[in-house]
Design an enzyme around this catalytic site. Structure first.
Site, PDB file in Angstrom:
ATOM      1  N   HIS A   1      51.038  13.558   5.094  1.00  0.00           N
ATOM      2  CA  HIS A   1      50.900  14.509   4.004  1.00  0.00           C
ATOM      3  C   HIS A   1      51.521  15.808   4.622  1.00  0.00           C
ATOM      4  CE1 HIS A   1      46.976  15.237   5.908  1.00  0.00           C
ATOM      5  NE2 HIS A   1      46.987  16.334   5.147  1.00  0.00           N
TER       6      HIS A   1
ATOM      7  N   HIS B   1      50.418  18.885   5.218  1.00  0.00           N
ATOM      8  CA  HIS B   1      49.789  20.034   5.997  1.00  0.00           C
ATOM      9  C   HIS B   1      50.215  20.239   7.305  1.00  0.00           C
ATOM     10  CE1 HIS B   1      46.278  19.683   2.958  1.00  0.00           C
ATOM     11  NE2 HIS B   1      47.067  20.538   2.392  1.00  0.00           N
TER      12      HIS B   1
ATOM     13  N   ASP C   1      48.870  21.077  10.131  1.00  0.00           N
ATOM     14  CA  ASP C   1      48.283  20.499  11.093  1.00  0.00           C
ATOM     15  C   ASP C   1      48.748  18.979  11.286  1.00  0.00           C
ATOM     16  OD1 ASP C   1      46.558  19.832   8.908  1.00  0.00           O
ATOM     17  OD2 ASP C   1      45.064  19.099  10.172  1.00  0.00           O
ATOM     18  N   HIS C   2      49.794  18.444  10.392  1.00  0.00           N
ATOM     19  CA  HIS C   2      50.218  17.048  10.681  1.00  0.00           C
ATOM     20  C   HIS C   2      51.816  17.156  10.677  1.00  0.00           C
ATOM     21  CE1 HIS C   2      46.190  15.402   9.101  1.00  0.00           C
ATOM     22  NE2 HIS C   2      45.891  16.609   8.834  1.00  0.00           N
TER      23      HIS C   2
ATOM     24  N   HIS D   1      43.523  14.527  -1.625  1.00  0.00           N
ATOM     25  CA  HIS D   1      43.399  15.605  -0.583  1.00  0.00           C
ATOM     26  C   HIS D   1      44.937  16.440  -0.894  1.00  0.00           C
ATOM     27  CE1 HIS D   1      43.003  17.637   3.372  1.00  0.00           C
ATOM     28  NE2 HIS D   1      44.148  17.432   3.720  1.00  0.00           N
TER      29      HIS D   1
ATOM     30  N   ASP E   1      44.316  12.402   6.063  1.00  0.00           N
ATOM     31  CA  ASP E   1      43.143  13.110   5.625  1.00  0.00           C
ATOM     32  C   ASP E   1      42.437  12.682   4.425  1.00  0.00           C
ATOM     33  OD1 ASP E   1      43.652  14.778   7.847  1.00  0.00           O
ATOM     34  OD2 ASP E   1      44.161  16.589   6.711  1.00  0.00           O
TER      35      ASP E   1
ATOM     36  N   HIS F   1      41.307  13.603  12.155  1.00  0.00           N
ATOM     37  CA  HIS F   1      40.334  14.474  12.433  1.00  0.00           C
ATOM     38  C   HIS F   1      39.013  13.851  13.170  1.00  0.00           C
ATOM     39  CE1 HIS F   1      42.351  18.007  10.770  1.00  0.00           C
ATOM     40  NE2 HIS F   1      42.700  17.315  10.025  1.00  0.00           N
TER      41      HIS F   1
HETATM   42 FE    FE Z   1      44.330  17.635   8.548  1.00  0.00          FE
HETATM   43 ZN    ZN Z   2      45.317  17.886   5.495  1.00  0.00          ZN
END
Ligand code: FE
Ligand code: ZN
Length: 259
Positions: free
Chosen positions: A56, A58, A60-61, A112, A133, A171
């Site tokens: 996805h 985001h 942090d990915h 998410h 996530d 995570h």
């Molecule tokens: Fe994340």
């Molecule tokens: Zn995420």
């Protein structure tokens, strides 16, 4: 036989590195930061990074995509339904892709985010899932974009995978998730035992992953919205009866948000 290695990133992300020792080829999943990946490749020059999988959009990915693209000749695969710069191939529900000699099925798992995808390998001996996530060990992702109904349906789909499926999520949230799970079901001894194991692992600074579909079915409240104890806990928290899996899931998710 593939090997899975978790490269820690930021506070609590894992970038999964998947290795094929025979071909000396590697894939990474959700590289929010290129540095841990580049560092690993620098120490293992015999390996070529061939594939980057993205679940996805985001940051942090996805934060490491541009650097990995420039530094290696990897192909980047990610969801068509999201805006992610640098994808070489955009994936939809039902697509399959070939990486490291394996075939992965693409599952759309909205909730998410709206375009979130998961990757499933139905290896008959050792099936595995990259859940991003969406499904966490002991929990699930927050509903940033999708509805409770969408997330519930996505998790139902993952719950239907074989019990033996190894689950690699993005995570290290397991300990907090299980503390919440214990609050939802204080009498569930599987949760209590798992929390003790995870407390010990975390006290030693160790990873709590991967998990499995079998373990999640016994201990993850977000896969248990049809269990009477979970329905009762959701109703007690709401102060009124809840009926149906989606309503129970929604109540538990809202409770976790303020836990
Ligand atoms: Fe994340
Ligand atoms: Zn995420």
């Amino acid at each position: 036989m593939l090997e899975f290695l978790a490269l820690p990133a930021f506070q609590d992300n894992y970038i999964w590195l998947i290795l094929d020792p025979q071909r000396q080829e590697a894939a990474v999943v959700d590289p929010g930061d290129a540095v841990p990946v580049i560092t690993w490749l620098g120490r293992h020059p015999e390996y070529q990074l061939r594939h980057v999988l993205v679940t996805h959009h985001h940051r942090d990915h996805t934060g490491g995509l541009a650097t990995l693209k420039a530094a290696t000749d990897c192909r980047i695969w990610g969801p068509k339904a999201e805006t992610i710069a640098g994808l070489d191939r955009q994936l939809n529900d039902g697509d399959s892709i070939s990486i490291l000699g394996q075939t992965l099925q693409v599952y759309a798992v909205p909730g998410h985010t709206l375009g979130h995808i998961a990757f499933y390998c139905d290896d008959p001996e050792e099936p595995w899932l990259l859940s991003g996530d969406t499904l966490f060990a002991g929990g699930c992702g927050r509903l940033f974009e999708g509805t409770a109904e969408q997330m519930h349906a996505s998790l139902e789909r993952l719950r239907a995978l074989p019990d033996a499926t190894s689950v690699y999520c993005a995570h290290e949230y397991t300990q907090a998730n299980l503390r919440f799970a214990h609050a939802v079901e204080p009498d569930n001894s599987d949760i209590r035992v798992r929390l003790e194991v995870v407390d010990d692992l975390r006290a030693a600074g160790r990873i709590t992953l991967p998990t499995s579909i079998a373990l999640e079915k016994r201990t993850n409240p977000f896969l248990r919205s049809d269990v009477p104890a979970v329905v009762a806990a959701a109703a007690a928290q709401q102060g009124e009866p809840v009926s149906g899996g989606v309503a129970t899931f929604a109540a538990i998710r809202a409770w976790k948000d303020r836990f």
